[in-house]
Design an enzyme around this catalytic site. Structure first.
Site, mmCIF file in Angstrom:
data_model
loop_
_atom_site.group_PDB
_atom_site.id
_atom_site.type_symbol
_atom_site.label_atom_id
_atom_site.label_comp_id
_atom_site.label_asym_id
_atom_site.label_seq_id
_atom_site.Cartn_x
_atom_site.Cartn_y
_atom_site.Cartn_z
ATOM 1 N N ASP A 130 23.957 22.888 50.219
ATOM 2 C CA ASP A 130 25.316 22.998 50.739
ATOM 3 C C ASP A 130 25.288 24.050 51.856
ATOM 4 O O ASP A 130 24.293 24.751 52.058
ATOM 5 C CB ASP A 130 26.326 23.353 49.649
HETATM 6 C C1 NOJ Z 1 30.805 23.022 52.082
HETATM 7 C C2 NOJ Z 1 31.296 22.117 50.997
HETATM 8 O O1 NOJ Z 1 31.070 22.713 49.735
HETATM 9 C C3 NOJ Z 1 30.659 20.747 51.007
HETATM 10 O O2 NOJ Z 1 31.323 19.938 50.069
HETATM 11 C C4 NOJ Z 1 30.703 20.155 52.377
HETATM 12 O O3 NOJ Z 1 30.156 18.861 52.374
HETATM 13 C C5 NOJ Z 1 29.968 21.075 53.324
HETATM 14 N N1 NOJ Z 1 30.635 22.352 53.354
HETATM 15 C C6 NOJ Z 1 29.866 20.513 54.729
HETATM 16 O O4 NOJ Z 1 31.078 20.573 55.352
#
Ligand code: NOJ
Length: 720
Positions: A270
């Site tokens: 993530d």
């Molecule tokens: C953080 C989030 O937790 C995740 O769900 C998301 O896909 C990513 N950012 C990318 O934007």
């Protein structure tokens, strides 16, 4: 793992063999488009991370572009500069629509219908690929039972089996059957692996501490379903599992994900979760965080410079195979998407014509109608033609109805509730509410005056889009005091009040439950929300959605799920005045509205319930049959739900678990036969050695229309 799974085998092997170490590492790095724009000038974060343009020319993927032209320019410039010309992968969060916004996932889950999810995913992919996106960071398969956590809005709710079915549907919808041939399909990335929804006290990014049994029983099934459905990517979660953040957790990645779930695709971190191994306190610096994540087996580093700055010092003869595996996975994904043949995949498509856009909006409206839950109705709904109806409250005219993951959606293209009702045959008096105002005393006075003169008052309340979603945890999940007061004051003046709640999470509605004659849970219903709600209010659409997450009476009950264990001191109806049992002194144990609850304008009963037999061996099955009757004068649909309890097991099992459900439509005054088949698989659970199997013995069955009122219909027995 097959080294190259798709076409152009020879070319790719040759290409791979030609790659330098730095070029390989580049494939494992993902950055935002701002690193590649502004004519190549290095600014902002690039400067901070001290990346040079040569490093950038090797980066493998980009997240968060917004326009087809942007993708085209970046890809073109990149291919011109890059030595091996391996096309960039473009990823984005297409969670519930791209520009045309569907209801939030928790709302769509209220349909309990895989076909709905699949359609929304397919259409979102169509729109997203037109903008040049190849991969969506969806679906969210997090298991959740705490409405304080704002990200419940993007999940399928609190039931692992329902969530698994809907997760699979998302993937089938996004990915279609052939990513290379079907330019309207997206590769899916299921997230967040694993346990993210268990953030303590519902506070986003907080510590997670779940047992292995809980993880295998409840958290993994939706991920397993995704992997079995062929999902191309998995995203690691921000949280710890057994004290180790997942992006550096070798056991969870190697054993649980790769070995137990047999995942062969790309594992992406993530956002900055590799770099966050430092603030988590398990790595000293960027070097150590890269080392931990690489050793654990994370393929792509999303938005940190950990891999880009340090992996070249970490890779050696002993772990080179590991690097190669990761790079091959990324190249395979690019190949599966057909990018080597067509780096501009999707961009050659014409922009969507009016017919397609109208079709999309039509579909979002229908899906919203299937997502809106009628929580309460004493008969006041549906509205009747010619009635004098007042519409008040902060959500009455609001276009902030898209929900948190709608970054490409435009509020000004959303149909508000007032706009939706305007086309209906009622005499509508709307009290306008400007978005940023609070409910003032003056507003309440005006609303009271209006309420006095009208047959019925609709009060539209709830959250703003950004009050749920990522980073939007709450300790108080009641309506705001002002909204509460508005409802109380109006219902004193006009006894016919209907409350419509917009929110991304279950709210605790006990305060207003008595006052409202009807309550509609609108969730964030998307671009066509107002039209869908108007159709439901008028009876032009008959509500049929069911809650995929319980609505608590009080925040103090959280975390909470309908699938409660009995405990050693269960609370039974007849031990009301007892003290030392599992209960609260100041509140009931039950939710205000249970999982699976949702009303219709039709009325259904279940009759002639039969079990094909009472005893089965492991190879056999038992059929549960019933007549589903619509005893009303209105055609309608409902979700018939079958729950099960394993009475005596080796580990404690819930008093009720949803095992089967069926979305059924029955004509007025008509009936149909329904059937559920129970096999050994439905009786299995995760034992303390983490294997999934069924024990012989008794299983109680419950059939009905929600998790609480489903009635006991008999027991079945499994024998060896
Ligand atoms: C953080 C989030 O937790 C995740 O769900 C998301 O896909 C990513 N950012 C990318 O934007």
């Amino acid at each position: 793992m097959e080294r190259f799974s798709n076409m152009k085998q020879v070319d790719l092997v040759a290409l791979f063999n030609e790659m330098t170490l730095d070029e390989k590492i580049g494939q494992l790095v993902q950055l935002t488009p701002d690193f590649f724009e502004q004519g190549g000038e290095i600014t902002g974060p690039v400067k901070e991370w001290e990346l040079d343009s040569e490093q950038l020319s090797r980066v493998g993927s980009i997240l968060g572009t917004q326009k087809a032209s942007q993708v085209y320019n970046i890809q073109k410039e990149y291919l011109e500069q890059s030595r091996l010309k391996i096309p960039l992968l473009f990823m984005a969060d297409i969670i519930h629509g791209y520009e045309t916004i569907f209801p939030i996932p928790l709302a769509m889950a209220s349909s309990f219908d895989e076909a709905i999810i699949k359609e929304a995913a397919r259409l979102s992919a169509h729109e997203g690929t037109n903008a040049g996106i190849h991969v969506t960071f969806s679906p969210n398969a997090d298991y959740v039972k705490d409405a304080r956590w704002g990200r419940v809005m993007e999940t399928n709710g609190e039931d692992p089996i329902l969530s698994a079915a809907l997760t699979r549907a998302f993937i089938e919808g996004y990915q279609g059957t052939d990513l290379a041939k079907d330019k309207n399909s997206l590769a899916a990335c299921v997230k967040h692996f694993i346990g993210y929804g268990a953030a303590q006290a519902g506070r986003d990014y907080n510590t997670v501490d779940i047992s292995d049994i809980e993880m295998y029983q409840n958290y993994l099934p939706a991920f397993k379903a995704a992997i079995d459905a062929g999902v191309k990517l998995v995203m690691t979660s921000f949280n710890t599992i057994q004290g180790i953040p997942v992006s550096g957790n070798k056991r969870v990645i190697q054993k649980t994900l790769r070995q137990d779930l047999n995942f062969e695709g790309v594992l992406i971190s993530d956002w900055a979760s590799i770099a966050e191994l430092v603030p988590h306190g398990v790595a000293k610096d960027g070097y150590e965080s890269a080392e931990l994540a690489f050793d654990a087996g994370v393929d792509i580093d999303m938005m940190s410079d950990s891999y880009l700055s340090h992996l070249n010092l970490i890779v050696n003869a002993e772990n080179l195979d590991k690097l190669n595996e990761s790079v091959l996975r990324v190249l395979n994904l690019k190949n599966a998407l057909g990018l080597f043949e067509d780096p501009y995949r999707g961009l050659e498509k014409d922009s969507l014509d009016k017919k397609t856009i109208d079709g999309l909006r039509d579909s979002t409206r229908k899906i919203a109608e299937r997502s809106i839950v009628l929580l309460k109705n004493d008969g006041i709904l549906p509205l009747k033609n010619g009635q004098n109806v007042g519409l008040i409250g902060p959500k009455a005219t609001s276009q902030d109805i898209l929900g948190a993951w709608s970054w490409m959606g435009q509020n000004d293209k959303a149909i508000s509730l007032a706009d939706g009702l305007a086309s209906k045959s009622i005499n509508l008096s709307t009290l306008d509410f400007s978005e940023n105002e609070n409910i003032t005393d003056e507003y309440i006075e005006k609303a009271k005056k209006l309420a006095k003169e009208l047959d019925i008052v609709i009060i539209a309340v709830g959250e703003k889009s950004d009050e749920s979603g990522e980073g939007s945890s709450l300790v108080n999940i009641e309506l705001s005091r002002k909204q509460d007061r508005l409802i109380q004051e109006i219902s004193k003046i006009n006894a016919k009040t209907i409350v419509i709640v917009f929110s991304g999470r279950p709210l605790a509605l006990s305060n207003i439950n008595e006052e409202a004659r009807a309550i509609i849970q609108a969730w964030f219903p998307g671009s066509e929300g107002g039209n869908a709600l108007a159709n439901i209010l008028m009876g032009d659409a008959n509500p049929q959605a069911k809650l995929p997450m319980s609505f608590p009476r009080s925040v103090g009950q959280l975390p909470n799920t309908y699938a409660q264990m009995s405990t050693g001191r269960p609370k039974k109806n007849d031990n009301k005045n007892e003290k030392y049992i599992s209960q609260y002194l100041d509140e009931l144990n039950t939710p205000l509205y249970p999982f699976g609850h949702g009303l219709s304008y039709s009325e259904f009963t279940l009759e002639h319930i039969t079990l094909s037999k009472e005893t089965m061996t492991r190879a056999e099955a038992i059929t549960v049959g019933a007549d589903l009757k619509n005893i009303s004068h209105i055609k309608g649909s409902t979700v018939v739900q079958l729950y099960l309890q394993d009475v005596v097991a080796q580990v404690t099992r819930p008093m009720r678990e949803l095992k089967k459900w069926s979305v059924e439509t029955v004509n007025a005054k008509d009936e149909k036969e329904i059937e559920f088949i129970i096999t050994e698989e439905d009786l299995a659970y995760v034992h303390s050695d983490l294997t999934q199997r069924a024990d012989v013995g008794e299983f109680k069955l419950y059939l009905g229309f929600d998790s609480q009122s489903a009635m006991y219909i008999g027991s079945i027995h499994l024998t060896d």
